[in-house]
Design a protein around this motif. Structure first.
Motif, PDB file in Angstrom:
ATOM      1  N   ASN A 159       0.823  -1.207   0.000  1.00 13.57           N
ATOM      2  CA  ASN A 159       0.000   0.000   0.000  1.00 13.57           C
ATOM      3  C   ASN A 159       0.859   1.260   0.000  1.00 13.57           C
ATOM      4  O   ASN A 159       0.555   2.238  -0.696  1.00 13.57           O
ATOM      5  N   SER A 194      -4.703  -4.626   4.652  1.00 11.91           N
ATOM      6  CA  SER A 194      -4.524  -5.671   3.650  1.00 11.91           C
ATOM      7  C   SER A 194      -5.140  -6.969   4.150  1.00 11.91           C
ATOM      8  O   SER A 194      -5.312  -7.157   5.363  1.00 11.91           O
ATOM      9  N   PRO A 222      -7.567  -4.238   0.583  1.00 12.98           N
ATOM     10  CA  PRO A 222      -7.558  -5.058  -0.637  1.00 12.98           C
ATOM     11  C   PRO A 222      -7.094  -6.486  -0.351  1.00 12.98           C
ATOM     12  O   PRO A 222      -6.325  -6.733   0.580  1.00 12.98           O
ATOM     13  N   PRO A 272      -5.792  -8.820  -3.113  1.00 13.48           N
ATOM     14  CA  PRO A 272      -5.473  -9.275  -4.467  1.00 13.48           C
ATOM     15  C   PRO A 272      -4.839 -10.659  -4.462  1.00 13.48           C
ATOM     16  O   PRO A 272      -4.112 -11.021  -3.543  1.00 13.48           O
ATOM     17  N   ASP A 281      -6.070  -8.646 -10.132  1.00 10.71           N
ATOM     18  CA  ASP A 281      -6.541  -8.156  -8.832  1.00 10.71           C
ATOM     19  C   ASP A 281      -5.649  -7.039  -8.304  1.00 10.71           C
ATOM     20  O   ASP A 281      -6.119  -6.080  -7.681  1.00 10.71           O
ATOM     21  N   SER A 334      -6.880  -3.379  -7.317  1.00 15.39           N
ATOM     22  CA  SER A 334      -6.701  -2.781  -5.988  1.00 15.39           C
ATOM     23  C   SER A 334      -6.077  -1.390  -6.100  1.00 15.39           C
ATOM     24  O   SER A 334      -6.405  -0.491  -5.318  1.00 15.39           O
ATOM     25  N   GLN A 360      -8.853   0.862  -7.050  1.00 17.81           N
ATOM     26  CA  GLN A 360      -9.716   1.064  -5.889  1.00 17.81           C
ATOM     27  C   GLN A 360      -9.121   2.097  -4.933  1.00 17.81           C
ATOM     28  O   GLN A 360      -9.819   2.990  -4.439  1.00 17.81           O
TER      29      GLN A 360
END
Length: 275
Positions: A10, A65, A88, A90, A95, A99, A102
């Motif tokens: 992230n 996460s 997320p 993924p 994915d 993410s 998103q």
């Protein structure tokens, strides 16, 4: 917007989106980019962050996460503390890209997200390769027990995009442990060591070569044990592009895989190509 990141991926996504200034705190493992994370407050490991420290930073959003077992406990704690979060989960490359979209949209920067996704899609496109039987590459997340990715993994997608095959391609799992016997049956053409949480200079390929149970493996006999940082293979972040390039470089050195069932000198037959 004030954001606390509880996962390396992230943190890296935010920085790649150009939103590093939003970060007011990160987990203990976030290490890239150093010029950003070195000056930020730390809130603890990703699996056991100090929720009081997170709350004290007064975040508008906590980026959590769900990629590792145990993360769900962190989510429960965030919910109990009434902290706004996004988590997320993924598994595939698709994915991972979703993410990123998103996160960008949640932070009000959809254009930046779309631009980053466009760059990543181009960079992560499967390349052409000359192999009728792609060489098998066993990525090892951990040595004892050996843990390797299955089909439900962005690493599986990277291996295939790089021109190789994943020995566990027929198993619908994120990853699973393997016994010595199972590794012998799979008999990969190459082994990539990408041990989770271990710095690259601390990974010891000699441990693989010294394993008497694996002495007849094609990968060992042909000196095909490689090291790739977990940071570019194991994190669902934009740096997976670097992981793909590392795998391409390795697979490009291997040549075509043995045909299914073909015996190698002094070694067992290879596992069937499952891609």
């Amino acid at each position: 917007m004030r954001v606390v990141s509880l996962a390396c991926s992230n943190t890296e996504i935010l920085c790649e989106l150009g939103l590093a200034s939003c970060l007011v705190g990160v987990d203990d493992h976030s290490d890239f980019p150093a010029e950003v994370v070195d000056g930020l407050p730390r809130v603890g490991p990703d699996l056991s962050p100090d929720i009081e420290k997170v709350a004290a930073l007064e975040p508008d959003l906590v980026l959590a996460s769900l990629t590792v077992p145990g993360h769900e406990v962190v989510i429960e704690k965030l919910q109990a503390a009434a902290l706004p979060f996004l988590a997320p989960e993924p598994t595939s490359i698709g994915d991972v890209l979703e993410s990123i979209t998103q996160i960008a949209e949640h932070l009000g920067h959809p254009a930046e997200g779309a631009a980053l996704i466009a760059r990543l899609r181009d960079a992560l496109e499967p390349g052409s390769h000359p192999y009728e039987n792609p060489p098998s590459v066993l990525v090892q997340w951990w040595p004892k027990p050996v843990i390797a990715p299955g089909r439900r993994s962005w690493t599986h997608d990277l291996i295939v995009a790089a021109g190789g095959s994943n020995p566990l391609a027929n198993e619908e799992v994120k990853s699973r442990p393997l016994t010595d016997n199972e590794v012998r049956e799979l008999d990969p053409d190459a082994i990539v060591l990408s041990w989770c949480g271990i710095k690259t200079d601390k990974i010891r390929p000699e441990l693989i070569y010294e394993n008497p149970a694996w002495k007849d493996l094609a990968a060992l006999r042909k000196k095909r044990v490689f090291v790739v940082p977990e940071a570019i293979l194991g994190r669902p972040s934009p740096r997976l592009v670097e992981g793909l390039e590392a795998l391409r470089a390795i697979i490009g050195r291997l040549g075509e895989r043995r045909s299914p069932g073909q015996r190698t000198p002094n070694g067992p037959s290879s596992a069937p190509n499952r891609n």
